[in-house]
Design a protein around this motif. Structure first.
Motif, PDB file in Angstrom:
ATOM      1  N   LEU A  68     -14.280 -57.191 -39.859  1.00 19.60           N
ATOM      2  CA  LEU A  68     -14.599 -56.394 -38.768  1.00 19.60           C
ATOM      3  C   LEU A  68     -14.720 -56.987 -37.296  1.00 19.60           C
ATOM      4  O   LEU A  68     -14.329 -55.753 -36.476  1.00 19.60           O
ATOM      5  CB  LEU A  68     -16.274 -56.104 -39.199  1.00 19.60           C
ATOM      6  N   ALA A  69     -14.529 -57.975 -37.273  1.00 18.61           N
ATOM      7  CA  ALA A  69     -14.159 -58.434 -35.743  1.00 18.61           C
ATOM      8  C   ALA A  69     -13.365 -58.034 -36.093  1.00 18.61           C
ATOM      9  O   ALA A  69     -12.671 -57.974 -34.555  1.00 18.61           O
ATOM     10  CB  ALA A  69     -14.534 -59.888 -35.493  1.00 18.61           C
ATOM     11  N   PHE A  70     -11.668 -58.752 -36.054  1.00 17.99           N
ATOM     12  CA  PHE A  70     -10.897 -58.562 -35.788  1.00 17.99           C
ATOM     13  C   PHE A  70     -10.037 -56.921 -35.764  1.00 17.99           C
ATOM     14  O   PHE A  70      -9.724 -56.251 -34.776  1.00 17.99           O
ATOM     15  CB  PHE A  70      -9.474 -58.813 -36.752  1.00 17.99           C
ATOM     16  N   LYS A  71     -10.724 -55.994 -36.298  1.00 19.53           N
ATOM     17  CA  LYS A  71     -10.743 -54.539 -36.356  1.00 19.53           C
ATOM     18  C   LYS A  71     -11.397 -54.054 -35.021  1.00 19.53           C
ATOM     19  O   LYS A  71     -10.839 -53.304 -34.636  1.00 19.53           O
ATOM     20  CB  LYS A  71     -11.690 -53.311 -37.536  1.00 19.53           C
ATOM     21  N   GLN A  72     -12.949 -54.440 -34.698  1.00 24.23           N
ATOM     22  CA  GLN A  72     -13.371 -53.776 -33.431  1.00 24.23           C
ATOM     23  C   GLN A  72     -12.598 -54.449 -32.294  1.00 24.23           C
ATOM     24  O   GLN A  72     -12.567 -53.647 -30.894  1.00 24.23           O
ATOM     25  CB  GLN A  72     -14.911 -54.348 -33.565  1.00 24.23           C
ATOM     26  N   SER A  73     -12.277 -55.356 -32.072  1.00 19.88           N
ATOM     27  CA  SER A  73     -10.956 -56.652 -30.923  1.00 19.88           C
ATOM     28  C   SER A  73     -10.016 -55.802 -31.138  1.00 19.88           C
ATOM     29  O   SER A  73      -9.282 -55.253 -29.758  1.00 19.88           O
ATOM     30  CB  SER A  73     -11.218 -57.389 -31.132  1.00 19.88           C
ATOM     31  N   SER A  74      -8.958 -55.374 -32.091  1.00 22.04           N
ATOM     32  CA  SER A  74      -8.444 -55.246 -31.692  1.00 22.04           C
ATOM     33  C   SER A  74      -7.018 -53.896 -32.147  1.00 22.04           C
ATOM     34  O   SER A  74      -6.394 -53.167 -31.991  1.00 22.04           O
ATOM     35  CB  SER A  74      -6.707 -56.092 -32.618  1.00 22.04           C
ATOM     36  N   VAL A  75      -7.874 -53.380 -33.202  1.00 21.84           N
ATOM     37  CA  VAL A  75      -7.665 -51.532 -33.501  1.00 21.84           C
ATOM     38  C   VAL A  75      -8.360 -51.049 -32.245  1.00 21.84           C
ATOM     39  O   VAL A  75      -9.638 -49.998 -32.995  1.00 21.84           O
ATOM     40  CB  VAL A  75      -7.914 -51.429 -34.333  1.00 21.84           C
ATOM     41  N   GLN A  76      -7.614 -49.367 -31.136  1.00 22.59           N
ATOM     42  CA  GLN A  76      -8.231 -48.732 -30.826  1.00 22.59           C
ATOM     43  C   GLN A  76      -7.977 -47.367 -31.154  1.00 22.59           C
ATOM     44  O   GLN A  76      -9.347 -46.718 -31.889  1.00 22.59           O
ATOM     45  CB  GLN A  76      -7.383 -48.534 -29.303  1.00 22.59           C
ATOM     46  N   SER A  77      -6.993 -47.386 -32.075  1.00 21.06           N
ATOM     47  CA  SER A  77      -6.930 -46.050 -32.931  1.00 21.06           C
ATOM     48  C   SER A  77      -6.209 -46.112 -34.439  1.00 21.06           C
ATOM     49  O   SER A  77      -5.371 -47.045 -34.261  1.00 21.06           O
ATOM     50  CB  SER A  77      -6.050 -45.253 -32.180  1.00 21.06           C
ATOM     51  N   ASP A  78      -6.957 -45.906 -35.403  1.00 22.17           N
ATOM     52  CA  ASP A  78      -6.697 -46.402 -36.707  1.00 22.17           C
ATOM     53  C   ASP A  78      -6.327 -44.252 -37.442  1.00 22.17           C
ATOM     54  O   ASP A  78      -6.807 -43.644 -37.640  1.00 22.17           O
ATOM     55  CB  ASP A  78      -7.660 -46.563 -37.732  1.00 22.17           C
ATOM     56  N   PRO A  79      -5.636 -43.456 -37.035  1.00 23.59           N
ATOM     57  CA  PRO A  79      -4.765 -42.191 -36.831  1.00 23.59           C
ATOM     58  C   PRO A  79      -4.990 -41.722 -38.526  1.00 23.59           C
ATOM     59  O   PRO A  79      -5.053 -40.694 -38.667  1.00 23.59           O
ATOM     60  CB  PRO A  79      -4.048 -41.524 -36.344  1.00 23.59           C
ATOM     61  N   HIS A  80      -4.268 -42.647 -39.364  1.00 23.43           N
ATOM     62  CA  HIS A  80      -4.127 -42.418 -40.827  1.00 23.43           C
ATOM     63  C   HIS A  80      -5.174 -42.883 -41.914  1.00 23.43           C
ATOM     64  O   HIS A  80      -5.593 -42.821 -42.649  1.00 23.43           O
ATOM     65  CB  HIS A  80      -3.073 -42.735 -41.096  1.00 23.43           C
ATOM     66  N   GLY A  81      -6.315 -43.897 -40.667  1.00 22.30           N
ATOM     67  CA  GLY A  81      -7.344 -43.978 -41.359  1.00 22.30           C
ATOM     68  C   GLY A  81      -7.188 -45.003 -42.801  1.00 22.30           C
ATOM     69  O   GLY A  81      -7.654 -45.620 -43.879  1.00 22.30           O
ATOM     70  N   PHE A  82      -6.055 -45.267 -42.290  1.00 18.18           N
ATOM     71  CA  PHE A  82      -5.840 -47.235 -43.302  1.00 18.18           C
ATOM     72  C   PHE A  82      -7.297 -48.310 -43.010  1.00 18.18           C
ATOM     73  O   PHE A  82      -6.741 -49.326 -44.370  1.00 18.18           O
ATOM     74  CB  PHE A  82      -4.759 -47.860 -42.994  1.00 18.18           C
ATOM     75  N   LEU A  83      -7.781 -48.422 -42.515  1.00 18.08           N
ATOM     76  CA  LEU A  83      -8.946 -49.564 -42.604  1.00 18.08           C
ATOM     77  C   LEU A  83     -10.253 -48.454 -42.482  1.00 18.08           C
ATOM     78  O   LEU A  83     -10.725 -49.249 -42.428  1.00 18.08           O
ATOM     79  CB  LEU A  83      -8.709 -50.022 -41.730  1.00 18.08           C
ATOM     80  N   SER A  84      -9.726 -47.762 -43.856  1.00 17.20           N
ATOM     81  CA  SER A  84     -11.805 -46.491 -43.171  1.00 17.20           C
ATOM     82  C   SER A  84     -12.315 -47.395 -44.823  1.00 17.20           C
ATOM     83  O   SER A  84     -13.393 -47.469 -44.674  1.00 17.20           O
ATOM     84  CB  SER A  84     -10.862 -45.616 -44.370  1.00 17.20           C
ATOM     85  N   ASP A  85     -11.788 -48.521 -45.070  1.00 17.13           N
ATOM     86  CA  ASP A  85     -13.074 -48.962 -46.349  1.00 17.13           C
ATOM     87  C   ASP A  85     -13.689 -50.723 -45.410  1.00 17.13           C
ATOM     88  O   ASP A  85     -13.612 -51.504 -46.059  1.00 17.13           O
ATOM     89  CB  ASP A  85     -12.043 -49.275 -47.779  1.00 17.13           C
ATOM     90  N   TRP A  86     -12.952 -50.754 -44.358  1.00 18.43           N
ATOM     91  CA  TRP A  86     -13.498 -52.022 -43.459  1.00 18.43           C
ATOM     92  C   TRP A  86     -14.491 -51.797 -42.964  1.00 18.43           C
ATOM     93  O   TRP A  86     -14.256 -51.681 -41.670  1.00 18.43           O
ATOM     94  CB  TRP A  86     -12.027 -51.940 -42.736  1.00 18.43           C
ATOM     95  N   LYS A  87     -15.385 -51.907 -43.525  1.00 12.57           N
ATOM     96  CA  LYS A  87     -17.001 -51.633 -42.887  1.00 12.57           C
ATOM     97  C   LYS A  87     -17.966 -53.122 -43.795  1.00 12.57           C
ATOM     98  O   LYS A  87     -17.550 -52.848 -44.896  1.00 12.57           O
ATOM     99  CB  LYS A  87     -17.188 -50.348 -42.689  1.00 12.57           C
ATOM    100  N   ALA A  88     -19.254 -52.870 -42.802  1.00 11.36           N
ATOM    101  CA  ALA A  88     -19.872 -53.390 -43.569  1.00 11.36           C
ATOM    102  C   ALA A  88     -20.920 -53.270 -44.403  1.00 11.36           C
ATOM    103  O   ALA A  88     -21.215 -53.451 -45.559  1.00 11.36           O
ATOM    104  CB  ALA A  88     -20.592 -53.978 -41.978  1.00 11.36           C
ATOM    105  N   ASP A  89     -20.932 -51.503 -44.066  1.00 16.15           N
ATOM    106  CA  ASP A  89     -21.621 -51.412 -45.973  1.00 16.15           C
ATOM    107  C   ASP A  89     -20.593 -51.258 -47.132  1.00 16.15           C
ATOM    108  O   ASP A  89     -20.838 -49.891 -47.692  1.00 16.15           O
ATOM    109  CB  ASP A  89     -22.465 -50.097 -45.444  1.00 16.15           C
ATOM    110  N   SER A  90     -19.629 -51.287 -46.518  1.00 15.13           N
ATOM    111  CA  SER A  90     -18.372 -50.428 -47.900  1.00 15.13           C
ATOM    112  C   SER A  90     -18.752 -51.403 -49.303  1.00 15.13           C
ATOM    113  O   SER A  90     -19.546 -51.638 -49.829  1.00 15.13           O
ATOM    114  CB  SER A  90     -16.591 -51.318 -47.761  1.00 15.13           C
TER     115      SER A  90
END
Length: 863
Positions: free
Chosen positions: A50-72
């Motif tokens: 999640l830290a990588f997602k927050q720091s490195s990914v500014q945009s995910d237009p296709h929702g590829f990482l949609s299930d990458w979340k703490a309460d997944s």
């Protein structure tokens, strides 16, 4: 006594029960501890991801990482892009081609304790921090960051040097300018291709077995450091600007395990015979193409390369005879490319000794004569044979080529082969491409193609620029896989058979410059394939343009000019959003110009000259100005015959498809001699605008168009040739024509235009031909620009015009307000011309490379 014994047993039972409960409690405690530790580990990895997602990914237009979340609700190891080990630790992250945009921060990823493989290719990542985490040691083995937006120099403390287990790294297709590319001894494969690296000092190898630095900006001579690469099996330095001679001992000193060496597309010079191949025990592929290697001999040591499978020496300056004995003894040779050199003489018989394994042979664009030796009948594995652009003759097509059982691609254009097209060529059931263009074949087009019971594989028949006669055989309709037919520049007669129009895969139908008759049937692109190019100009075709042409949604080039077509122009052509070129000139078409043509989003060339069109010019023709994107007809071979004979010529000229046509044959064509003075230009179509383009050619001359000229046509900023001459147009010349910044030819002659010549025309810096003669124009020709530099004939037939260059050097005194307007235009002309001169002096790009002002290929006046 019995009671005491029972009491004792009861005590023992309780004792064991207590022991069991205690043991169970201990086991339960241990299991809970493991579960807690595992949970803690999972939480740690979740946090890092999640830290990588927050720091490195500014945009995910296709929702590829949609299930990458703490309460997944999805378990960690089921998150998209993750692969876990048997003990549920993340070992692979694969986010390739996910469309992610951001800036990479490696410390959070490399803190994952078991991460071995990282695939981030095909995204839009830049590089923010490529260093490692200080929490745990790096376990990475494979890293792929190719096809991203990394444009920063590599830092000195990146993962390249710090990961002790790193084996494979792909950084290709970025814009890396260099930096510190040092790496550890564990690395085996490094791909740095398609970047901006220019420092050859960065080329080190240690234990690498693959190093690819192709398509960069490396210059100078080959680095001596490459001699120390003892483990290399693949070295690719192609598409750079290395120069000088290849060190004679480079190959002899190369790694004994070197198998693949590509030095093509550089600027290497020197004698090819100076190279020493040494023992050459391992090289299977050697590419030295697109350099400037010269000489009339091959190095004898090349014969030591007995495992060589691919040898590419094309596009060099090698001359004399092909060394058949040396090459014929390379018993494992599969691909041999010697095209685009200066070889002469006959094809050596000894070369046929390589036929046991030879699959591809290209000796095109040389000065070879004679035929193909009989030794080539043993080429049972030969799949592709290119003999084009030589001086070959004889009957080798029927005696040798026809017997090759595996042949799929046969290219023999631009030779001196005479007689009929061999019927035996039609027997090959594997043949996919047959190119016999620009020879001297006579007789009929063979009717035996695709006549066998076996399914036909034939996809292209190219017989252009011969002396074939008769009709187009209906049997071609049996070739259900045909994609392209080119029979242009022959003497064919009769209609195009309906069976051809119904071919399901046909995309290119090219039969211009014949004597074909008949009509284009209604139903094209409904019962048959979806055409892309339909080029039938300069024939005797009658009837109307079928309404079903609107169904040809893949169409990019339509040329039906110089036929005998009647009727109107179908408005459905406006549905063809890919259409780039529409040529309908020199027919008997009538009615109005459809406003729907303004919907053609790719249209850059519109030629409707010399018809019976009437009505007004639709302003919608300018609807796509500033919106046209390049691409649809890139790479097409063309010739443009430009008429330079003034009003004695009909139209501005003609664009013709030029694939497989000899220039000298075109020069004798009646179309070229229909005007007292013509000039021919030839080349490949290349867009020079990258976006926001417009039409570049518009010829509506020699019709019966009326009304005023739409102001919107002045927004066609990339228009180069504009001809509205010989119509019945009225009104003023639009002042908006000052926006035609790329215009080279402007013909408004022989109309009923009135008013003054706009001063804005004087701002057109690239205007080389102007004709406003034979109108009702009046007033002073604006000075200060280049209008006064044109000959007087450009303005003749306008009784009211005065001032240079007309014979009336002075004008009657104008009213004060007219003088004020004239002075305003004069000032504007000077200022705008200056600004355009500066702009185009820095960077000039208009339309195609067929711009006659810039790209004369033949450039010969025909008078």
């Amino acid at each position: 006594m019995m009671g005491f014994f029972c009491f004792l047993l009861l005590c023992v039972f309780h004792f064991y029960l207590l022991l069991s409960l205690a043991s169970g409690a201990r086991n339960l405690s241990s299991s809970q501890q493991l579960q807690q530790e595992q949970s803690q580990s999972d939480d740690d990895e979740v946090g890092l991801l999640l830290a990588f997602k927050q720091s490195s990914v500014q945009s995910d237009p296709h929702g590829f990482l949609s299930d990458w979340k703490a309460d997944s609700a999805t378990p960690l190891c089921s998150w998209r892009g993750l692969t876990c080990s048997s003990d549920d630790h993340v070992i692979t992250i694969n986010l390739s081609n996910a469309g992610l945009i951001g800036s990479l921060h490696f410390p959070t990823l490399t803190a994952l304790p078991s991460l071995q493989n990282l695939y981030l290719q095909g995204n839009s990542f830049s590089a923010a921090d490529l260093s490692l985490s200080n929490i745990t040691s790096c376990r990475l083995e494979t890293v792929d960051l190719s096809s991203n937006n990394i444009s920063e120099p590599f830092p000195s403390r990146s993962f390249l040097l710090s990961c002790d287990h790193l084996a494979s790294v792909n950084l290709s297709h970025n814009s890396i300018p260099g930096g510190s590319l040092s790496f550890g001894s564990s690395l085996l494969q490094l791909d740095l291709s398609h970047n901006q690296i220019s420092d050859t000092a960065l080329l080190t190898c240690q234990n690498l077995n693959l190093l690819n630095v192709s398509t960069n900006k490396l210059t100078g001579k080959l680095s001596d450091s490459l001699f120390s690469c003892k483990n290399l099996s693949t070295l690719d330095l192609s598409n750079n600007t290395f120069s000088g001679e290849i060190p004679s001992s480079f190959l002899a000193k190369a790694s004994a395990s070197l198998e693949y060496l590509d030095l093509s597309s550089n600027n290497f010079t020197g004698k090819f015979s100076n190279l020493d191949f040494g023992q050459c025990r391992s090289i299977t592929l050697l590419k030295l193409a697109h350099n400037a290697l010269s000489g009339d001999q091959f190095p004898v040591s090349l014969g030591n390369c007995q495992v060589l499978e691919t040898l590419d020496l094309s596009n060099n300056k090698l001359e004399n005879k092909i060394p058949g004995v040396l090459l014929g003894n390379l018993k494992k040779l599969r691909q041999l490319f010697l095209g685009h050199n200066h070889f002469s003489g006959e094809i050596p018989t000894e070369l046929g000794k390589a036929c046991g394994t030879l699959q591809e042979l290209d000796i095109s664009v040389n000065n070879l004569s004679g035929g193909l030796p009989s030794s080539f009948t043993s080429c049972s594995s030969l799949v592709s044979l290119n003999l084009g652009h030589n001086q070959l003759s004889g009957n080798f097509l029927s005696s040798i080529v026809s017997s090759l059982p595996s042949l799929r691609y046969l290219y023999v254009p631009f030779n001196n082969i005479t007689g009929p097209v061999p019927l035996s060529l039609t027997n090959g059931t594997r043949l996919q491409v047959l190119d016999l263009s620009s020879n001297a074949f006579t007789g009929n087009v063979p009717s035996g193609f695709c006549s066998s019971n076996a399914p036909s594989t034939l996809e292209k028949i190219l017989l252009a620029n011969n002396f074939l006669s008769g009709t187009v055989p209906t049997e071609l309709g049996n070739c259900k896989n045909l994609k392209a037919i080119d029979l242009s520049f022959n003497n064919l007669i009769g209609p195009i058979p309906s069976e051809i129009w119904s071919l399901p895969n046909l995309s290119d139908l090219v039969m211009w410059a014949n004597n074909l008759t008949g009509e284009i049937p209604e139903g094209i692109c409904i019962n048959g394939g979806n055409l892309e190019t339909l080029i039938l100009n300069n024939n005797l075709i009658t009837g109307t343009i079928p309404r079903s042409i609107a169904k040809c949604t893949n169409m990019i080039w339509v040329s039906l000019a110089s036929n005998r077509l009647t009727g109107d122009i179908p408005s459905g052509i406006g549905n063809l959003i890919k259409l780039a070129i529409l040529q309908l000139g020199n027919n008997s078409l009538s009615g109005q110009i459809p406003a729907e043509l303004g919907k053609c989003q790719s249209l850059i060339w519109l030629d409707l000259n010399s018809n019976d069109l009437s009505g007004s010019i639709p302003s919608e023709l300018a609807n796509q100005a500033g919106l046209v994107s390049p691409g649809t007809v890139s790479g097409k071979q063309f010739a443009f015959v430009r008429n330079e004979g003034g009003t004695s010529c009909r139209g501005a000229g003609g664009l013709v498809e030029f694939e497989g046509i000899r220039a000298e044959r075109l020069e004798k064509f009646p179309m070229v001699h229909s005007c007292p003075s013509t000039r021919i230009y030839s080349g490949l179509t290349v867009y020079t605008f990258t976006s926001n383009g417009s039409m570049i050619y518009l010829d509506l001359s020699y019709n019966s168009l009326s009304g005023s000229i739409p102001d919107d046509l002045g927004t066609l900023s990339y228009l180069q040739i504009f001809n509205l001459g010989h119509n019945m147009l009225t009104g003023n010349i639009p002042d908006s024509f000052g926006g035609l910044k790329a215009i080279g030819v402007l013909d408004l002659s022989h109309n009923n235009l009135q008013g003054a010549v706009p001063g804005s025309l004087g701002t057109l810096s690239f205007l080389s031909d102007l004709d406003v003669s034979n109108n009702n124009l009046s007033g002073l020709i604006p000075s200060g620009g280049q209008l006064t530099t044109f000959p007087a004939s450009s303005f003749e037939g306008n009784q009211g015009l005065c001032g240079p260059p007309t014979p009336k050097l002075s004008c009657p005194q104008s009213p004060p307000q007219v003088l004020e307007v004239t002075q305003r235009y004069k000032t504007q002309t000077i200022l705008i011309a200056l600004s355009f001169g500066i702009f185009f002096g820095i960077g000039f790009g208009t339309g195609f490379s067929m711009d006659y002002k810039k790209f004369p290929i033949i450039g010969r006046r025909m008078k």
